[in-house]
Design a protein around this motif. Structure first.
Motif, PDB file in Angstrom:
ATOM      1  N   GLU A  54       0.602  -1.206  -0.410  1.00 42.37           N
ATOM      2  CA  GLU A  54       0.128   0.507   0.002  1.00 42.37           C
ATOM      3  C   GLU A  54       0.611   1.392   0.071  1.00 42.37           C
ATOM      4  N   ASN A  57       1.662   2.109  -3.258  1.00 43.05           N
ATOM      5  CA  ASN A  57       1.138   2.181  -4.723  1.00 43.05           C
ATOM      6  C   ASN A  57       0.722   4.087  -4.253  1.00 43.05           C
ATOM      7  N   TRP A  58       1.135   3.805  -2.601  1.00 40.84           N
ATOM      8  CA  TRP A  58       0.412   5.770  -2.373  1.00 40.84           C
ATOM      9  C   TRP A  58       1.878   6.096  -3.032  1.00 40.84           C
ATOM     10  N   ASP A  60       3.822   5.630  -5.484  1.00 43.38           N
ATOM     11  CA  ASP A  60       3.219   5.965  -7.025  1.00 43.38           C
ATOM     12  C   ASP A  60       2.579   6.920  -7.229  1.00 43.38           C
ATOM     13  N   LYS A  61       0.865   6.874  -6.633  1.00 47.87           N
ATOM     14  CA  LYS A  61       0.381   7.895  -6.977  1.00 47.87           C
ATOM     15  C   LYS A  61       0.583   9.174  -6.454  1.00 47.87           C
ATOM     16  N   LYS A  62       0.965   9.324  -5.587  1.00 50.17           N
ATOM     17  CA  LYS A  62       1.896  10.648  -4.871  1.00 50.17           C
ATOM     18  C   LYS A  62       3.449  11.636  -6.199  1.00 50.17           C
ATOM     19  N   GLY A  63       3.500  10.699  -5.914  1.00 48.82           N
ATOM     20  CA  GLY A  63       5.229  10.910  -6.481  1.00 48.82           C
ATOM     21  C   GLY A  63       6.382  11.273  -5.943  1.00 48.82           C
TER      22      GLY A  63
END
Length: 87
Positions: A54, A57-58, A60-63
């Motif tokens: 998790e 993934n976080w 990756d989403k937030k950069g």
């Protein structure tokens, strides 16, 4: 004779009240089940894996930057040390 009947009736009522109270306590405050320590360690490891996935993934989403290393369970650390010993 009547006094004996009253005493038995009071004892019977007290017994019924006590049994109802024990039943209610068992329903609202159940005793925790003792768990197998091997199952607990496996659940901790699974939770750790899910949390790290998790987190990745976080990121990756937030950069955000580089991820921090995953926390190792004692068993993971022993296995890693054993592998590194033979390499």
């Amino acid at each position: 004779m009547n006094g004996l009947i009253y005493i038995l009736a009071i004892l019977g009522i007290a017994f019924v009240i006590m049994m109802v109270a024990r039943g209610l306590l068992a329903v609202f405050f159940p005793k925790p089940d003792p768990k197998n320590p091997y199952i607990q360690m496996h659940q901790i490891k699974d939770t750790n894996d899910k949390n790290y996935d998790e987190y990745l993934n976080w990121l990756d989403k937030k950069g955000h930057g580089v991820p921090i290393p995953k926390f190792e369970t004692p068993e993971d650390k022993k296995a890693k040390d054993k592998i590194n010993k033979y390499l």
